[in-house]
Design an enzyme around this catalytic site. Structure first.
Site, short mmCIF file in Angstrom:
data_model
loop_
_atom_site.label_atom_id
_atom_site.label_comp_id
_atom_site.label_asym_id
_atom_site.label_seq_id
_atom_site.Cartn_x
_atom_site.Cartn_y
_atom_site.Cartn_z
N ASP A 201 -39.94 17.83 -16.24
CA ASP A 201 -40.03 19.03 -17.07
C ASP A 201 -38.77 19.87 -16.99
O ASP A 201 -38.25 20.35 -18.00
CB ASP A 201 -41.26 19.86 -16.69
N THR B 42 -31.33 19.16 -9.48
CA THR B 42 -31.66 18.77 -10.85
C THR B 42 -31.66 19.94 -11.82
O THR B 42 -31.06 19.89 -12.90
CB THR B 42 -33.03 18.08 -10.88
N ASP C 13 -26.70 15.41 -13.89
CA ASP C 13 -26.97 16.74 -13.33
C ASP C 13 -26.35 16.92 -11.95
O ASP C 13 -26.10 18.05 -11.51
CB ASP C 13 -28.47 16.99 -13.27
#
Length: 550
Positions: A161, A80, A341
Site C-alpha cells: 500500500d 520503502t 526506493d
C-alpha cells in the site's frame, strides 16, 4: 501454482521475450502518450550490476536504454515509504513528510504508519486499518498532470500500500495494492461506492481468488541458480539457503506474496489496469506507476546473494517482458523509467564469510547500556530513553533539565562502538541542504537532514556502523535488512527507455528526485518551484526537453 499454470506462464514468457527485439526497432518521435514509472523495491545498483548480463526480457530492455548506474536515494532513511515518496515528487523526505515507514504522529507523539489515513476506509473491508495519501505533504507527477490535464488518467498498483499510495499522489483515478488473502484493494471515503472503486481489479481478483487456498510451489526454473545455494550459521543455528525454502508454504498467503509470484500477480494487475483504463488511448497523456515488491520480501527473508534472489531476478525479468508486450500492443509512444526506493545488502553472516566486517547488533543491549549510564549520571530510577539506537525519544523526567539530558544522551550514544554518528533532530533541522550537490559526496549529516522533519522525527537519530544489522536474524522475516545511510542502501539504478532508444551508460551520479522533473519535461509540465531534483537531459525521441537554466 499448478504445473499446467506454470507451463502456461512459461509459454507466455517465451512469447513475450521473443517479441521484445522487434519492439526495440521502432522509433519514437512524438510526445509520450503514456508515462510508465516502475519501482523495484530493494533493487540496489549492486543487484542491477550483478544480474544485468543475464537479463533477457523486460529488464534487458530497460538496460538497453539510458542507464544511470549510480542513482541515489540521497537521504539517510532508506526505507520503502520514504524512498517511494521521492520518486514522483522530486523532493527529499524532509519535504514529502514521509521520513520513515512509521514516524511520530504530531498529535499523539506515538508512532504511526506512514500512510495511515483516518479520512478514508478500505474498499474491501471498512473495518481494516485505513490507509491513504493524507500524510504525504508533497504533490506528485500525477497530481501535476491532473491539475493541468483533467482528462489524463493516473493509475498506480503495487504489492504494498505505501508504495502505490506515495507514487499515485492525492488525485489518482485508481490506486491499488495487494491485501493478503483477498486480492487488490483501494481506499474510498466513508460511505463511498466500494464496488465501483474495486471494479478495475475485479477480474484480477476473481482469477486470484483460488490461489489463496492452493499451496504454492517455488522451485528452480533457472538451473544456474542452484549454484548459489549455501549453508549459513545464524545465531548458532544452521540455515540453508535453497529452493524451496524451509517452511516456505506454511502460510499460503505469505508464500504467495513473499516470492516471485508476488510480482507476477502485480504484473497481471498492471496489465489489466492498462486495458480497463485504456491507458495511452485517450486524448491526453496518462501515467501508470507500478511498484514490484517481491525483491524486498525476498531480500529480507533470504538475502541478496542466494538462489532465492537469483530466481527472483529471472522471474521478474520475465514478468516485465509480459508487461512490455501489452504496452507495445498499444501502438502509442510511451516513456518508461525504472528505479528503486532503496538498495540493500546481504545476510551479515554470508558477508562475513566473504571477508566483510559485517555483523548484528542487539538494540536492547545498546539501549540498555545507554539507559543504565544515564540513570547513574542523573540518579534516576527509570530509563530516560525509549526507542531504538537509530531512533531515540527522550521521556519526560521530573526534576531533570531536558537540554542537559539531551546532551548526555547524545554523548553516551556516540560512545557506543556500534554507532557511527549521532544527531539531534534540532541539529538536523538547522543543517543546510545543498541542492544539486553530488549525491555520493553529501555528508552524513546532510543525508540525515534530508530525512528530518520538525514534528515527525524522533529527538535523536543515529547511524549504525556500515554492514551492521539490528536483530538476531533468527526471525525469518528479517535475516537481512536496509535503512542505513550507507551507499549500498542509497545507490540504485535509474533506467530510461522509449522506442528507438539507444544503449547509453551514464556514470555520473544522479538522484531519484531527478526523475519527476525529467518526466514532467517529457509531457510539458512545470513542477513546483521548491522541488529538490533537476531535469536530466535525454536523447531525442524520449520527448524530454529540459527547460533552460535561468
Amino acid at each position: 501454482m499448478t504445473l499446467p499454470a506454470l507451463r502456461s506462464l512459461a509459454a507466455a514468457a517465451t512469447l513475450a521475450l521473443a517479441a521484445l527485439p522487434a519492439a526495440q526497432a521502432l522509433a519514437q518521435d512524438a510526445k509520450p502518450k503514456l508515462i510508465v514509472a516502475i519501482s523495484i523495491d530493494q533493487y540496489s545498483a549492486n543487484l542491477f550490476d550483478e544480474w544485468r548480463g543475464t537479463y533477457k526480457g523486460g529488464l534487458a530492455r530497460m538496460a538497453s536504454g539510458v542507464a544511470y548506474r549510480s542513482g541515489y536515494q540521497t537521504h539517510s532513511g532508506t526505507e520503502t515509504c520514504p524512498g517511494h515518496s521521492t520518486l514522483l515528487t522530486g523532493k527529499h523526505p524532509n519535504k514529502t513528510g514521509i521520513v520513515a515507514n512509521a514516524f511520530l504522529d504530531p498529535a499523539t507523539r506515538r508512532p504511526v504508519y506512514c500512510v495511515n489515513d483516518t479520512s478514508v476506509v478500505l474498499a474491501h473491508d471498512a473495518k481494516a486499518s485505513p490507509v491513504g495519501p493524507a500524510r504525504l505533504e508533497a504533490s506528485t507527477l500525477g497530481d501535476w498532470l491532473k491539475e493541468t490535464s483533467p482528462q489524463s488518467r493516473v493509475v498506480a498498483v503495487s504489492g504494498k500500500d505505501r508504495a502505490a499510495i506515495t507514487m499515485a499522489g492525492h488525485k489518482p483515478d485508481g490506486v491499488f495494492w495487494l491485501f493478503s488473502g483477498y486480492g487488490f484493494t483501494t481506499y474510498v471515503p466513508p460511505g463511498g461506492d466500494a464496488a465501483k472503486a474495486l471494479a478495475p481489479v475485479a477480474a484480477t481478483n476473481r482469477r486470484l481468488a483460488p490461489r489463496w487456498t492452493q499451496r504454492p510451489t517455488w522451485t528452480y526454473q533457472t538451473p544456474a541458480c542452484r549454484a548459489a545455494a549455501t549453508t549459513v550459521e545464524i545465531g548458532g543455528k544452521t540455515w540453508e539457503s535453497k529452493l524451496p525454502p524451509d517452511g516456505y508454504a506454511a502460510s499460503i498467503p505469505a508464500a504467495l506474496i513473499n516470492s516471485p509470484a508476488g510480482d507476477e500477480i502485480t504484473g497481471e494487475a498492471a496489465r489489466d489496469l492498462i486495458k480497463h483504463y485504456r491507458l495511452g488511448q485517450g486524448p491526453a497523456t496518462d501515467l501508470l506507476a507500478v511498484s514490484f515488491s517481491a525483491t524486498d520480501w525476498v531480500g529480507h527473508r533470504y538475502g541478496t546473494r542466494g538462489p532465492e534472489m537469483c530466481e527472483q531476478m529471472h522471474r521478474l525479468d520475465a514478468t516485465l517482458a509480459r508487461l512490455f508486450v501489452d504496452l507495445d500492443a498499444l501502438k502509442v509512444p510511451y516513456l518508461v523509467v525504472l528505479s528503486a526506493d532503496h538498495g540493500g545488502s546481504d545476510i551479515p553472516e554470508r558477508l562475513r564469510a566473504q571477508g566483510y566486517p559485517a555483523g548484528r547488533v542487539s538494540a536492547s543491549e545498546v539501549m540498555g547500556r545507554v539507559n543504565t549510564a544515564l540513570m547513574a549520571e542523573f540518579n534516576l530510577k527509570k530509563p530516560p530513553l525509549a526507542g531504538s539506537p537509530e531512533e531515540v525519544m527522550l521521556l519526560e523526567v521530573a526534576g531533570v533539565d531536558r537540554e542537559k539530558l539531551m546532551a548526555a544522551a547524545v554523548r553516551t550514544l556516540a560512545a557506543q562502538p556500534e554507532l557511527a554518528a549521532v544527531f539531534t533532530r534540532e541539529e538536523l533541522l538547522a543543517t543546510p541542504i545543498r541542492k544539486g550537490a553530488p549525491p555520493e559526496e553529501v555528508s552524513l549529516k546532510e543525508r540525515f537532514a534530508m530525512s528530518a522533519h520538525p514534528t515527525r522525527s524522533p529527538d535523536i537519530l543515529s547511524a549504525l556502523q556500515p554492514l551492521t544489522s539490528l536483530g538476531t536474524g533468527m526471525n525469518g522475516d528479517s535475516r537481512a535488512g536496509h535503512g542505513s545511510p550507507w551507499n549500498y542502501d542509497r545507490r540504485v539504478p535509474m533506467l530510461f527507455w522509449w522506442k528507438g532508444a539507444r544503449a547509453e551508460d551514464r556514470f555520473i551520479p544522479v538522484e531519484t528526485v531527478d526523475i519527476a522533473p525529467t518526466l514532467a519535461a517529457a509531457i510539458g509540465l512545470t513542477p513546483p518551484a521548491d522541488i529538490d531534483g533537476r531535469c536530466l537531459s535525454l536523447p531525442a525521441g524520449s520527448g524530454v526537453a529540459c527547460p533552460k537554466a535561468p
